[in-house]
Design an enzyme around this catalytic site. Structure first.
Site, PDB file in Angstrom:
ATOM      1  N   ASP A 154       0.824  -1.214   0.000  1.00  0.00           N
ATOM      2  CA  ASP A 154       0.000   0.000   0.000  1.00  0.00           C
ATOM      3  C   ASP A 154       0.857   1.263   0.000  1.00  0.00           C
ATOM      4  OD1 ASP A 154      -2.105  -1.816   0.275  1.00  0.00           O
ATOM      5  OD2 ASP A 154      -2.131  -1.629   2.455  1.00  0.00           O
TER       6      ASP A 154
ATOM      7  N   GLU B 122     -11.169   1.485  -3.800  1.00  0.00           N
ATOM      8  CA  GLU B 122     -10.427   1.866  -2.592  1.00  0.00           C
ATOM      9  C   GLU B 122      -9.147   2.584  -2.976  1.00  0.00           C
ATOM     10  OE1 GLU B 122      -9.800  -1.890  -0.697  1.00  0.00           O
ATOM     11  OE2 GLU B 122      -8.496  -2.654  -2.275  1.00  0.00           O
TER      12      GLU B 122
END
Length: 506
Positions: free
Chosen positions: A24, A180
Site C-alpha cells: 500500500d 479503494e
C-alpha cells in the site's frame, strides 16, 4: 527472483524496488528527496517511512507511529488488523500522514517536519469514515479527505474537525468490487482521482477519473483500468493500490503494490505485497502506465544508492533497535532490551508460544525469495529461538532450550514438533534458509522450501526439517501481510548475541 541492476550506468532497474512486506505505498517528493509510507497491520512500530533520492534505492529511516501513545493495538488485534493504507504528503513545509487503525481509534493524522521523526501525537478524525484516507489541498487552502468507497469530506487537518456530509464521488468501473485507495491530485487543468479496484487479489487494478474541481464531478478514463495484470502470466501479479509522483525532470512515475507468486497452481506468494515502480506518460490528458517488468529501464537521472546500506548483521550494540525491527502489537521495554546484557538482545517471555497474540517477538521482513537467517542464542535461562511467521496460525520455528533444539510447525489447526535432537553445549547458532522451487513438474508444487536447524561448532548446518513454504503464504493463510523472520522467547529470558540476514542467489 529479484534481479539486481545489470548496468553500471544504471540503465536498468529491478522490480520490486522495495521487496518484501511493504504494501500500500504512498509517496511524496520534497525537493530532491522522495519519501514513502506503507501499511504495517498488527506490527509495532507502525507505518514504515522510507527515503530515496532516485525512486529506485530506498532506505527505511523510521516509523511514523513508534510510541504507544500514537499506536494502540489491543491484544485482541487480529493478524492483518491494525494499521491500513497511509497517505503521505508534503504541504506547507510539513509532512502529513493520514491512516486508519481498524482495531482502535479509526482514522488519525500525524505530522512532522522531519520524516525520520519524531512524528506528532495523533489527531483523531471521528468525522472521517472509511479506510484508505487521502488528503489534498486546493488553491483556496481547503483540505479534502477522500476514503475508500469512494467518498469525500472537507477536513481541518490541524484539529480533525470535518465540515458537511460525506459525498460519494465515484465508484470506479460498473460492477468492479472494492473501489479503494483513492488519491486526489491537481495536475495541469484537471483534478485527477486515482483508485484501486477489483480487490487486492489477482483481480486488482488501477483506474482514474478527472474533473474540474476536487469535489467532481469526475469523468472516468476511457482506457480504464490504466494498469492491471489480471488474466496474464506476468511474473508480478495483484498490481494495484498506486500513487503518483513527479520526477525532477518533469517525468511522472507510479508506485504500486504487486506480488510474485511461485510454484504451481494457483501460485503462492510468500513475501507479501511489495512496492513496485512504473513509468507514466500523459497522452491527451490521461496517464498511460508503461511496462511494469522485473527488469525495466531506469529513470532518466543518475541512480543514487543509499549512502548507508542496510547491515547484514545486527550485533545489538546500541540501545535502540534499528527501525526495520518489528514486534507484535507492542514492545514493552521490560520484555525487550539491549541493556540487560550489553551487546545482546534479551527477550523475556510473555505469551507461551508463537500461537499467542502477546508472544515476545522481534523480527524483520523477508525480502528475498532465497535467503539465509542465523542467530546466536543463549537459552540457558529459558526457551526461545528463530521463527518464520505469517500469523498466529501459520509459522515454522527452530527453538532452543538447554541442550536441545527442536523444529515445530503450526499450519492452521495442526501444531506439531517436526524434529528434535541434542544441541552442542552453550549458546547455539540457529539457522533458517529459504530456496524457491526452480522447476515445476507438478501443478501442485509449492513455491519454496524452508529449511530449519542449527550449526555445529565448525559451522556445519544440521537441517532438522525442510518444509513446504506454501503453508506460510497468503493464498493459504489469508490476510494482507508477508513473512517475517523473528527471534522469540517462549519461557524465561532468552539472549541473542547477533542476527544475520543474508540474501542468496537463485
Amino acid at each position: 527472483m529479484r534481479v539486481t541492476s545489470v548496468s553500471e550506468q544504471g540503465s536498468t532497474i529491478s522490480n520490486p524496488v522495495i521487496p518484501g512486506f511493504y504494501p500500500d505505498p504512498s509517496v511524496c517528493r520534497a525537493g530532491d528527496d522522495y519519501y514513502l509510507a506503507c501499511s504495517s497491520f498488527e506490527y509495532f512500530p507502525g507505518v514504515p517511512i522510507l527515503h530515496s533520492r532516485d525512486l529506485v534505492h530506498w532506505t527505511q529511516i523510521g516509523n511514523a507511529l513508534d510510541r504507544p501513545g500514537q499506536l494502540r493495538l489491543p491484544q485482541d488485534t487480529a493478524s492483518s488488523g491494525g494499521i491500513y493504507a497511509p497517505t503521505l504528503r508534503h504541504h506547507d513545509g510539513r509532512f502529513w500522514l493520514i491512516v486508519t487503525n481498524v482495531s482502535a481509534d479509526g482514522n488519525l493524522l500525524v505530522t512532522a517536519t522531519d520524516p525520520a521523526g519524531p512524528w506528532s501525537d495523533p489527531i483523531l478524525l471521528p468525522g472521517v469514515h472509511g479506510i484508505d484516507p487521502d488528503i489534498a489541498w486546493d488553491e483556496d487552502g481547503n483540505c479534502w479527505c477522500t476514503t475508500a468507497g469512494v467518498g469525500q469530506i472537507r477536513l481541518d487537518p490541524h484539529t480533525g474537525e470535518t465540515f458537511g456530509e460525506r459525498r460519494q464521488l465515484w465508484s470506479g468501473a460498473p460492477g468492479a468490487k472494492a473501489p479503494e485507495a483513492p488519491h486526489l491530485y491537481r495536475i495541469g487543468d484537471h483534478w485527477y482521482l486515482l483508485i484501486a479496484e477489483g480487490g487486492t487479489e489477482r483481480g486488482h487494478g488501477v483506474s482514474i477519473a478527472r474533473g474540474s474541481a476536487p469535489t467532481g464531478p469526475f469523468e472516468p478514463c476511457p482506457a480504464n483500468p490504466i494498469l492491471t495484470h489480471r488474466g496474464t502470466d506476468h511474473p508480478i501479479q495483484n498490481t494495484g493500490h498506486a500513487d503518483l509522483v513527479q520526477g525532477p525532470d518533469g517525468s511522472w512515475w507510479m508506485v504500486l503494490l504487486g506480488v510474485r507468486p511461485g510454484g504451481g497452481t494457483p501460485g503462492w506468494h510468500v513475501l507479501g505485497r511489495e512496492t513496485c515502480l512504473a513509468p507514466v506518460e500523459w497522452i491527451d490528458g490521461w496517464p498511460v502506465v508503461g511496462e511494469l517488468s522485473p527488469v525495466m529501464p531506469a529513470p532518466p537521472w543518475p541512480l543514487q544508492p543509499p549512502a548507508v546500506a542496510p547491515e547484514r548483521r545486527d550485533g545489538f550494540d546500541v540501545t535502540e533497535l534499528a527501525p526495520y525491527w518489528i514486534s507484535l502489537r507492542h514492545r514493552p521495554a521490560e520484555d525487550c532490551s539491549t541493556k540487560e546484557r550489553p551487546g545482546w538482545l534479551t527477550l523475556r517471555a510473555r505469551g507461551a508460544s508463537l500461537d499467542d497474540a502477546d508472544v515476545t517477538f522481534v523480527g524483520r521482513r523477508q525480502q528475498h525469495p532465497s535467503c539465509r537467517v542465523r542467530t546466536l542464542v543463549d537459552a540457558a535461562e529459558g526457551r526461545g529461538g528463530l521463527a518464520v511467521r505469517l500469523d498466529e496460525n501459520h509459522h515454522y520455528s527452530v527453538e532452543a532450550t538447554s541442550g536441545q533444539v527442536q523444529v515445530a510447525a503450526r499450519i492452521g489447526p495442526l501444531n506439531t514438533v517436526v524434529a528434535s535432537r541434542p544441541s552442542p553445549p552453550g549458546p547455539v547458532v540457529l539457522r533458517v534458509e529459504t530456496a524457491p522451487v526452480k522447476t515445476v513438474n507438478d501443478a501442485r508444487t509449492g513455491p519454496d522450501l524452508v529449511s530449519l536447524g542449527f550449526e555445529e561448532p565448525d559451522g556445519t548446518f544440521v537441517a532438522l526439517a525442510s518444509l513446504d513454504g506454501r503453508y506460510l503464504s497468503t493464498e493459504v493463510a489469508g490476510g494482507f501481510t508477508g513473512r517475517v523472520f523473528g527471534m522469540f522467547a517462549s519461557t524465561g529470558s532468552v539472549h541473542f548475541d547477533w542476527f544475520d540476514y543474508e540474501p542468496l542467489e537463485g
